[in-house]
Write an enzyme that holds these catalytic residues in place. Structure first.
Site, PDB file in Angstrom:
ATOM      1  CD  GLN A 146      -2.573   1.105   2.622  1.00 51.81           C
ATOM      2  OE1 GLN A 146      -2.345   0.385   3.586  1.00 51.81           O
ATOM      3  NE2 GLN A 146      -3.530   1.881   2.605  1.00 51.81           N
TER       4      GLN A 146
ATOM      5  CD  GLU B 286      -5.252   0.400   6.117  1.00 53.73           C
ATOM      6  OE1 GLU B 286      -3.964   0.311   6.604  1.00 53.73           O
ATOM      7  OE2 GLU B 286      -5.468   1.402   5.807  1.00 53.73           O
TER       8      GLU B 286
END
Length: 396
Positions: free
Chosen positions: A131, A249
């Site tokens: 990420q 997330e």
């Protein structure tokens, strides 16, 4: 909708398949699957075999569409599958950021071509994703990011730096936020881009943490050419895509703090009894510790049940909601309290460089990773409680 008889038939099918396909060595030592899923860890042959078998059936991501490598199961069927895997200690060997965060987001925002190319390898556990969000000057204030993607015709020329890039040294691809335009609002002009980590101009530098581990990295991009076909969502629309990904997330980050994910709090109770001793009624001799341990166990159990309910609601609503911010903060506290109690109960042994000590040190980042507690509180105040922004109250 699946009726009861169909659900029971699926349960029998899942049970038979799992019994026939779970390698005996994993049945005897299921923990090796979780160990192998850590970035850079050795990959035992049976773990690879188990991943291939589960991936081929789509059961690593059971509710994802069949067309893209999932199993296309309903929420009820996925729950049954999870129960059957738990029954024989058969861990899910397909995971990582691709499954937790990027895959569900791409399924919602990606083009048909992007889905065909990128989702099946994620479903089979074949590729690792990292990420690229935080930057040295844009952490909690993520919208201040500066990494630039300049239009070069069919491609973007990407230059800039990301930091705290988990697993970047092992990743095949990076889902990344870049600035493609400058607008009056800092949230405008941000785009969501997929970058091949093997591209020329990508440099990764691992960061050694106080725990002795290096899961995070600095990642530098110097004139990296990225095809425009790798743009997820519209140009300049990356902030909306990113917000959705962050919900996934937070939902999954909080899961790691659940007693359902941590097995249970019974191990703390057993350690406390061995270290402190019990009275004739079987209660801990230390009244203060007994109180704090009871509070933690109640909070952990409450969190576990709430998280399970939120997961069921997320499946019914086709994705997580802003309640993920509440769960993220609550989960971070459960994890931190657990680590503090473990170290306290270990006494002088807690000073030894062991897994519990490293876990205690890792837990300090829980209130920051995935969005700081303060940012989550702002989201809770605005999105859930509907409280006015500070700017709205000025002059009132």
């Amino acid at each position: 909708m699946v009726d009861g008889s169909e659900l029971e038939a699926f349960r029998r099918e899942a049970r038979v398949w799992l019994e026939a396909n779970l390698p005996p060595s994993i049945r005897d030592n299921p923990g090796q699957v979780a160990a192998a899923m850590v970035d850079g860890a050795p990959q035992p042959e049976d773990v690879i075999l188990w991943r291939q078998r589960v991936g081929a059936r789509g059961w690593g991501v059971p509710t994802w569409p069949r067309r893209y490598g999932g199993a296309g199961l309903t929420g009820s069927e996925a729950r049954v599958l999870k129960e059957e895997m738990t029954r024989i200690a058969a861990p899910n060997p397909v995971g990582g950021l691709g499954v937790m965060m990027f895959g569900p987001t791409l399924l919602e925002y990606g083009s048909p071509e992007q889905l065909e190319r990128h989702i099946p390898p994620i479903a089979r556990g074949e590729l690792r994703w990292c990420q690229g969000f935080s930057e040295p000057g844009a952490g909690s204030d993520l919208a201040s990011l500066q990494m630039a993607a300049v239009d070069e015709g069919d491609s973007f020329r990407v230059t800039g730096q990301k930091v705290w890039t988990t697993g970047a040294q092992y990743a095949d691809w990076c889902f990344c936020l870049v600035r493609t335009d400058r607008g009056p609002r800092k949230h405008d002009g941000i785009s969501f881009l997929m970058i091949d980590m093997a591209s020329p101009g990508v440099e990764v530098r691992p960061i050694v943490l106080i725990s002795g581990e290096s899961p995070f990295c600095e990642t530098f991009f110097t004139d990296v050419m990225v095809p425009k076909a790798n743009l997820v969502g519209p140009r300049g629309g990356g902030w909306q895509v990113a917000k959705r990904l962050l919900q996934h997330e937070r939902q999954n980050t909080s899961a790691g703090s659940s007693p359902i994910g941590l097995a249970s709090t019974a191990d703390i109770g057993a350690l406390a009894r061995s270290q402190v001793g019990v009275d004739s009624a079987g209660r801990l001799m230390d009244l203060d510790l007994r109180h704090r341990l009871a509070v933690h166990q109640m909070e952990a159990r409450t969190f576990g049940l709430t998280h399970a309910r939120a997961e069921a609601e997320a499946r019914a609503n086709s994705g997580p909601s802003n309640t993920a911010s509440i769960l993220k903060n609550a989960g971070a506290k459960v994890r931190a309290d657990r680590a503090e109690l473990m170290i306290e109960l270990m006494g002088h042994e807690g000073l030894v460089w062991c897994e519990e000590t490293r876990g205690w040190l890792r837990g300090k980042a829980g209130a920051i990773a995935g969005g700081s507690a303060e940012i989550q509180n702002n989201i809770i105040a605005k999105r859930i409680l509907g409280l006015p922004d500070a700017a709205d109250t000025q002059g009132a």
